[in-house]
Scaffold this active site. Structure first.
Site, PDB file in Angstrom:
ATOM      1  N   VAL A   1       0.828  -1.207   0.000  1.00  0.00           N
ATOM      2  CA  VAL A   1       0.000   0.000   0.000  1.00  0.00           C
ATOM      3  C   VAL A   1       0.864   1.260   0.000  1.00  0.00           C
ATOM      4  CG1 VAL A   1      -1.668   1.331   1.371  1.00  0.00           C
ATOM      5  CG2 VAL A   1      -1.985  -1.137   1.054  1.00  0.00           C
ATOM      6  N   GLU A   2       1.925   1.274   0.783  1.00  0.00           N
ATOM      7  CA  GLU A   2       2.743   2.475   0.928  1.00  0.00           C
ATOM      8  C   GLU A   2       3.546   2.810  -0.333  1.00  0.00           C
ATOM      9  OE1 GLU A   2       2.839   4.758   3.125  1.00  0.00           O
ATOM     10  OE2 GLU A   2       2.043   3.918   4.962  1.00  0.00           O
ATOM     11  N   SER A   3       4.227   1.810  -0.908  1.00  0.00           N
ATOM     12  CA  SER A   3       5.167   2.108  -1.992  1.00  0.00           C
ATOM     13  C   SER A   3       5.056   1.181  -3.196  1.00  0.00           C
ATOM     14  CB  SER A   3       6.598   2.020  -1.454  1.00  0.00           C
ATOM     15  OG  SER A   3       6.906   0.661  -1.134  1.00  0.00           O
TER      16      SER A   3
END
Length: 185
Positions: free
Chosen positions: A59-61
Site C-alpha cells: 500500500v505504501e510504496s
C-alpha cells in the site's frame, strides 16, 4: 452412462484445480513477497505477521524502494525523515541520514520496529496502529478522546481524516489478500 458421468466429473475437477492454481499464480504477481528475507527476519524479531508488513509495503510504496510521497515519506515503508531519525535513535543507529531510508533492509527494519511500537502503544489494536502509522500518534490520541470519533476511548468508530480512513481499510484488505494467497489451507 456411468463412464460419461465419471469422465465429466473428472474434467470439472481438473478445470477447478487448474483455475485454483492459476488464480493463485496471477494473484501472486499482484501481491508479491519482495524483500521476503528482510520482511521475515524483522517480522520475527519484532513479533509481527509478515503478511501485515507485506500489505503495508504494497500500500505504501508498491515495493518501490525509491518512492517518495508528496509529504516526503521515503522508501518501501514510507518513513518520514523526522520519524526515521527518532526510530534510529531508539534502535541505537548512529549518524542517521535520511538517504539511508532508501536502503530496503534499513527501511523495513525501521518500519517494522515502528509498527511494533505502535501496536504496543495501542494495546495491540491493529486499526489504531495503522491509523497512527498514517495519520500520526498524536492525532489518534486526540480522536480517541473525542466522542465524535470514539464512544469508549479505546476504539475509533470513525476516522476523521479521509486519507487515513481509506489507508486503514486498504491495508486491512490487502493484508487479508496476502493471508488468502499465501496461507496454507
Amino acid at each position: 452412462m456411468i463412464k460419461r458421468w465419471v469422465l465429466f466429473l473428472l474434467i470439472i475437477l481438473a478445470i477447478l484445480l487448474t483455475f485454483e492454481m492459476n488464480t493463485h499464480y496471477f494473484l501472486k504477481k499482484f501481491y508479491p513477497l519482495k524483500y521476503e528475507e528482510y520482511v521475515n527476519s524483522y517480522s520475527k524479531e519484532f513479533g509481527l505477521d509478515p503478511y501485515l508488513v507485506f500489505a503495508i509495503i504494497k500500500v505504501e510504496s508498491n515495493f518501490n524502494p525509491y518512492a517518495i510521497s508528496n509529504r516526503n515519506a521515503i522508501g518501501l515503508m514510507q518513513i518520514m525523515p523526522d520519524t526515521g531519525r527518532w526510530i534510529a535513535a531508539k534502535l541505537g543507529m548512529k549518524d542517521f541520514k535520511e538517504e539511508i531510508l532508501f536502503n530496503p533492509e534499513v527501511n523495513i527494519k525501521m518500519g517494522v520496529w515502528y509498527l511494533h511500537y505502535l501496536l504496543k502503544n495501542f494495546d495491540g489494536n491493529l486499526k489504531l496502529a495503522l491509523a497512527a502509522y498514517n495519520g500520526g500518534c498524536g492525532n489518534v490520541d486526540l480522536w480517541l478522546k473525542d466522542k465524535r470519533f470514539s464512544q469508549d476511548g479505546r476504539q475509533l468508530h470513525s476516522i476523521p481524516f479521509p486519507e487515513t480512513d481509506r489507508y486503514v481499510k486498504k491495508v486491512l484488505a490487502v493484508y487479508q489478500m496476502y493471508k488468502f494467497i499465501y496461507t496454507k489451507k
